[in-house]
Design a protein around this motif. Structure first.
Motif, PDB file in Angstrom:
ATOM      1  N   LEU A   1       0.810  -1.201   0.000  1.00  0.00           N
ATOM      2  CA  LEU A   1       0.000   0.000   0.000  1.00  0.00           C
ATOM      3  C   LEU A   1       0.851   1.262   0.000  1.00  0.00           C
ATOM      4  CD1 LEU A   1      -2.788  -1.004   2.538  1.00  0.00           C
ATOM      5  CD2 LEU A   1      -2.799  -1.210   0.059  1.00  0.00           C
ATOM      6  N   GLY A   2       0.276   2.324  -0.545  1.00  0.00           N
ATOM      7  CA  GLY A   2       0.957   3.608  -0.560  1.00  0.00           C
ATOM      8  C   GLY A   2       0.519   4.479   0.605  1.00  0.00           C
ATOM      9  N   ILE A   3       1.427   5.296   1.097  1.00  0.00           N
ATOM     10  CA  ILE A   3       1.146   6.269   2.138  1.00  0.00           C
ATOM     11  C   ILE A   3       1.894   7.545   1.793  1.00  0.00           C
ATOM     12  CG2 ILE A   3       0.619   4.711   4.046  1.00  0.00           C
ATOM     13  CD1 ILE A   3       3.478   4.699   4.836  1.00  0.00           C
ATOM     14  N   CYS A   4       1.463   8.651   2.370  1.00  0.00           N
ATOM     15  CA  CYS A   4       2.082   9.947   2.072  1.00  0.00           C
ATOM     16  C   CYS A   4       2.503  10.649   3.350  1.00  0.00           C
ATOM     17  CB  CYS A   4       1.111  10.849   1.306  1.00  0.00           C
ATOM     18  SG  CYS A   4       0.747  10.309  -0.377  1.00  0.00           S
ATOM     19  N   THR A   5       3.540  11.460   3.258  1.00  0.00           N
ATOM     20  CA  THR A   5       3.944  12.321   4.364  1.00  0.00           C
ATOM     21  C   THR A   5       4.118  13.741   3.843  1.00  0.00           C
ATOM     22  OG1 THR A   5       6.292  11.802   4.007  1.00  0.00           O
ATOM     23  CG2 THR A   5       5.124  10.492   5.646  1.00  0.00           C
TER      24      THR A   5
ATOM     25  N   THR B   1      -4.479  11.988   5.296  1.00  0.00           N
ATOM     26  CA  THR B   1      -3.113  11.796   4.797  1.00  0.00           C
ATOM     27  C   THR B   1      -2.111  11.915   5.944  1.00  0.00           C
ATOM     28  OG1 THR B   1      -3.918  12.972   2.835  1.00  0.00           O
ATOM     29  CG2 THR B   1      -1.615  12.335   2.822  1.00  0.00           C
ATOM     30  N   SER B   2      -2.403  11.230   7.056  1.00  0.00           N
ATOM     31  CA  SER B   2      -1.562  11.381   8.246  1.00  0.00           C
ATOM     32  C   SER B   2      -1.263  10.068   8.951  1.00  0.00           C
ATOM     33  CB  SER B   2      -2.246  12.326   9.250  1.00  0.00           C
ATOM     34  OG  SER B   2      -3.479  11.787   9.708  1.00  0.00           O
ATOM     35  N   GLY B   3      -1.631   8.919   8.365  1.00  0.00           N
ATOM     36  CA  GLY B   3      -1.528   7.662   9.089  1.00  0.00           C
ATOM     37  C   GLY B   3      -0.130   7.305   9.565  1.00  0.00           C
ATOM     38  N   ALA B   4       0.842   7.314   8.661  1.00  0.00           N
ATOM     39  CA  ALA B   4       2.211   6.973   9.050  1.00  0.00           C
ATOM     40  C   ALA B   4       2.790   8.012   9.986  1.00  0.00           C
ATOM     41  CB  ALA B   4       3.081   6.832   7.808  1.00  0.00           C
ATOM     42  N   VAL B   5       2.517   9.286   9.707  1.00  0.00           N
ATOM     43  CA  VAL B   5       3.007  10.360  10.572  1.00  0.00           C
ATOM     44  C   VAL B   5       2.449  10.200  11.978  1.00  0.00           C
ATOM     45  CG1 VAL B   5       2.842  12.848  10.990  1.00  0.00           C
ATOM     46  CG2 VAL B   5       3.451  12.002   8.725  1.00  0.00           C
ATOM     47  N   LYS B   6       1.163   9.889  12.082  1.00  0.00           N
ATOM     48  CA  LYS B   6       0.526   9.697  13.382  1.00  0.00           C
ATOM     49  C   LYS B   6       1.245   8.612  14.186  1.00  0.00           C
ATOM     50  CE  LYS B   6      -3.397   7.516  13.134  1.00  0.00           C
ATOM     51  NZ  LYS B   6      -3.252   6.168  13.703  1.00  0.00           N
ATOM     52  N   ALA B   7       1.527   7.492  13.548  1.00  0.00           N
ATOM     53  CA  ALA B   7       2.191   6.388  14.236  1.00  0.00           C
ATOM     54  C   ALA B   7       3.588   6.785  14.714  1.00  0.00           C
ATOM     55  CB  ALA B   7       2.273   5.179  13.308  1.00  0.00           C
ATOM     56  N   LEU B   8       4.348   7.437  13.845  1.00  0.00           N
ATOM     57  CA  LEU B   8       5.708   7.838  14.212  1.00  0.00           C
ATOM     58  C   LEU B   8       5.696   8.917  15.287  1.00  0.00           C
ATOM     59  CD1 LEU B   8       7.175   7.873  10.603  1.00  0.00           C
ATOM     60  CD2 LEU B   8       7.783   6.269  12.420  1.00  0.00           C
ATOM     61  N   GLN B   9       4.724   9.829  15.230  1.00  0.00           N
ATOM     62  CA  GLN B   9       4.646  10.861  16.245  1.00  0.00           C
ATOM     63  C   GLN B   9       4.224  10.299  17.600  1.00  0.00           C
ATOM     64  OE1 GLN B   9       2.188  14.018  14.687  1.00  0.00           O
ATOM     65  NE2 GLN B   9       3.908  14.954  13.610  1.00  0.00           N
TER      66      GLN B   9
ATOM     67  N   ARG C   1      -7.793  12.710  19.241  1.00  0.00           N
ATOM     68  CA  ARG C   1      -9.187  13.145  19.099  1.00  0.00           C
ATOM     69  C   ARG C   1      -9.321  14.196  18.002  1.00  0.00           C
ATOM     70  NH1 ARG C   1      -9.419  12.837  24.900  1.00  0.00           N
ATOM     71  NH2 ARG C   1      -8.912  15.050  25.040  1.00  0.00           N
ATOM     72  N   GLU C   2      -8.351  15.103  17.924  1.00  0.00           N
ATOM     73  CA  GLU C   2      -8.415  16.144  16.906  1.00  0.00           C
ATOM     74  C   GLU C   2      -8.251  15.567  15.504  1.00  0.00           C
ATOM     75  OE1 GLU C   2      -5.739  20.020  15.957  1.00  0.00           O
ATOM     76  OE2 GLU C   2      -6.685  19.959  17.938  1.00  0.00           O
ATOM     77  N   LEU C   3      -7.360  14.598  15.344  1.00  0.00           N
ATOM     78  CA  LEU C   3      -7.172  13.977  14.039  1.00  0.00           C
ATOM     79  C   LEU C   3      -8.432  13.229  13.597  1.00  0.00           C
ATOM     80  CD1 LEU C   3      -3.540  12.571  14.338  1.00  0.00           C
ATOM     81  CD2 LEU C   3      -4.297  14.425  12.844  1.00  0.00           C
ATOM     82  N   VAL C   4      -9.082  12.550  14.523  1.00  0.00           N
ATOM     83  CA  VAL C   4     -10.318  11.849  14.182  1.00  0.00           C
ATOM     84  C   VAL C   4     -11.389  12.848  13.753  1.00  0.00           C
ATOM     85  CG1 VAL C   4     -12.214  10.466  15.118  1.00  0.00           C
ATOM     86  CG2 VAL C   4      -9.860   9.824  15.597  1.00  0.00           C
ATOM     87  N   GLY C   5     -11.473  13.965  14.464  1.00  0.00           N
ATOM     88  CA  GLY C   5     -12.438  14.989  14.077  1.00  0.00           C
ATOM     89  C   GLY C   5     -12.183  15.536  12.692  1.00  0.00           C
TER      90      GLY C   5
ATOM     91  N   LEU D   1     -10.594  22.889   6.957  1.00  0.00           N
ATOM     92  CA  LEU D   1      -9.340  22.869   7.708  1.00  0.00           C
ATOM     93  C   LEU D   1      -9.417  23.610   9.032  1.00  0.00           C
ATOM     94  CD1 LEU D   1      -6.780  23.400   4.812  1.00  0.00           C
ATOM     95  CD2 LEU D   1      -7.731  21.269   5.720  1.00  0.00           C
ATOM     96  N   THR D   2     -10.604  23.971   9.488  1.00  0.00           N
ATOM     97  CA  THR D   2     -10.716  24.765  10.707  1.00  0.00           C
ATOM     98  C   THR D   2     -10.191  24.020  11.933  1.00  0.00           C
ATOM     99  OG1 THR D   2     -13.002  24.009  10.935  1.00  0.00           O
ATOM    100  CG2 THR D   2     -12.652  26.132   9.842  1.00  0.00           C
ATOM    101  N   GLY D   3     -10.293  22.688  11.939  1.00  0.00           N
ATOM    102  CA  GLY D   3      -9.829  21.934  13.097  1.00  0.00           C
ATOM    103  C   GLY D   3      -8.345  21.625  13.088  1.00  0.00           C
ATOM    104  N   GLY D   4      -7.676  21.751  11.953  1.00  0.00           N
ATOM    105  CA  GLY D   4      -6.254  21.448  11.859  1.00  0.00           C
ATOM    106  C   GLY D   4      -5.986  19.957  11.819  1.00  0.00           C
ATOM    107  N   GLY D   5      -4.797  19.596  11.337  1.00  0.00           N
ATOM    108  CA  GLY D   5      -4.381  18.198  11.363  1.00  0.00           C
ATOM    109  C   GLY D   5      -4.266  17.542  10.012  1.00  0.00           C
ATOM    110  N   PHE D   6      -4.545  18.248   8.900  1.00  0.00           N
ATOM    111  CA  PHE D   6      -4.362  17.614   7.591  1.00  0.00           C
ATOM    112  C   PHE D   6      -2.872  17.377   7.364  1.00  0.00           C
ATOM    113  CE2 PHE D   6      -3.677  17.896   2.952  1.00  0.00           C
ATOM    114  CZ  PHE D   6      -4.408  16.771   2.593  1.00  0.00           C
ATOM    115  N   GLY D   7      -2.512  16.134   7.068  1.00  0.00           N
ATOM    116  CA  GLY D   7      -1.105  15.781   6.924  1.00  0.00           C
ATOM    117  C   GLY D   7      -0.407  15.547   8.236  1.00  0.00           C
TER     118      GLY D   7
END
Length: 415
Positions: free
Chosen positions: A45-49, A324-332, A365-369, A401-407
């Protein structure tokens, strides 16, 4: 003291990152328990950062600066005209917006291999090991139980075992993934196959990510590095209504190679009806053994730790792929765990877990939102694409994008 032994349940990107973090914090033995008996490199699978998030993770030492990746610069949003006249000479569709897109794409296995190769010597990987239960021992430690019933004690157990996490069931059993109401078909194949399409690969520039919009869904398509250096693959994610044949008795997916010919034909016929010809033809090039189906879920856990148990990655927060944040989320997650340990210095694991819980539960929670907002705007409550143009698209995007967290959030950000 923060020494002793640590078990990491799950050996993918999140698990590898947490294993390295635990070793660097002083664990004398780190055992990664991965249920898959085969080569994780087979996951295609492909992922982006985001460029900024990638640079932060390199600076923090979690990624090698020479990690193989594919550069993306623009995200072209396109749609099929009802009668086809705006689809262009090669059937690309009508351009709605050429959005700046400062991202790099990765092959899941290439990124994982980079993490695996950088693991400290104390990290041991055990493939083909199924953990059926975990718990606290009441004496300041934890345990894992495997399929044969044998329990093994550890000083800390980290759950990085994905959206169907065994460890999450022990940390917060009330938290279960919630179905979003739609699915994503996924596929990948060697870019050389693009030569079979009218116009060939030249119709689609190397640095362009494509988002094809249709009523009720969208397809996101981009190139990723191939397993062999110097090669590329095509990766696509097709958000679509739930197929009539899919039974959702709990969080599940249909693995690559497990879809029937009839199920695949239904997906391809749907693509032909909804997508411009070039992109429908691209999807049809995908071999059956490289096509899978993932129902879309999300989940934000109320907490991430319980005693000497900790969860991270998709075990803790399931975010819709639109972020577009899955891998980043895990590493963070792993970074926050490690940084908490460094700030607190020598001592027990308990304060490290408490600090990690405070920081990453709120961020999750913010990323899920954000994922829910993007899923609504782009799939379940999408606009009439035929009425959209570039100014309307830019305004529509800003509203999301009002909640923030894209990417992903900036590294080290709390709350």
């Amino acid at each position: 003291m923060r020494r002793g032994s640590v078990a990491v349940v799950g050996g993918s990107i999140a698990g590898s990152a947490f294993a390295g973090a635990a070793a660097r914090l002083g664990a004398e033995r780190v055992v990664v328990l991965e249920r898959s008996p085969g080569r994780l490199e087979d996951r295609g699978l492909g992922i982006c950062t985001h460029d900024d998030r990638f640079a932060e993770l390199v600076d923090a030492g979690h990624l090698a600066p020479d990690t193989r990746r594919h550069r993306l610069t623009v995200r072209s949003w396109v749609t099929r005209e009802p009668d086809g006249p705006g689809d262009g000479p090669h059937g690309r569709g009508r351009l709605l917006w050429a959005q700046p897109f400062p991202f790099h794409s990765h092959h899941w296995a290439v990124l994982w291999q980079s993490l695996r190769e950088s693991a400290p010597e104390v990290v041991e990987y055990r493939l083909g090991t199924t953990v059926t239960a975990v718990g606290n021992d009441g004496g300041g430690g934890a345990w894992t139980e495997e399929a044969d019933g044998v329990r093994t004690p550890y000083d800390l157990v980290i759950g990085a075992d994905g959206y169907r996490s065994v460890v999450r069931a022990a940390v917060c059993p009330q938290a279960v993934p919630e179905y979003a109401g739609y699915v994503c078909w996924r596929g990948s194949f060697d870019s050389a196959l693009l030569a079979e399409l009218p116009g060939g690969a030249g119709v689609w520039p190397e640095e362009e990510c494509i988002t094809v919009c249709y009523r009720g869904g969208q397809v996101v398509i981009y190139r990723i590095p191939g397993l062999t250096p110097g090669t590329t693959q095509v990766n696509w994610v097709f958000y679509a209504p739930t197929p009539d044949w899919l039974r959702l008795d709990g969080p599940t997916a249909v693995a690559a190679g497990a879809l029937t010919g009839r199920q695949l034909d239904g997906m391809r016929e749907f693509a032909e009806r909804q997508l411009p010809p070039y992109w429908a033809g691209l999807i049809a090039l995908t071999p059956p053994e490289r096509t899978l189906l993932q129902p879309v879920y999300d989940l934000a856990t109320p907490h991430r730790t319980a005693g000497r148990l900790l969860i991270g990655g998709d075990a803790a927060t399931v975010v819709r792929p639109h972020n577009t944040s899955g891998a980043v989320k895990a590493l963070q997650d792993a970074h926050a765990f490690e940084q908490a340990g460094r700030r607190l210095g020598a001592g027990s694991w308990a304060p490290v877990l408490a600090a990690y819980d405070r920081e990453r539960t709120a961020a999750g929670r913010e990323l899920v939102g954000m994922g829910r907002t993007l899923g609504g705007a782009q799939v379940t409550s999408a606009p009439d694409w035929s009425a959209m143009d570039e100014p309307a698209m830019a305004a529509w995007w800003r509203e999301q994008l009002t909640g923030g967290g894209f990417g992903g959030h900036a590294l080290g950000r709390t709350g």
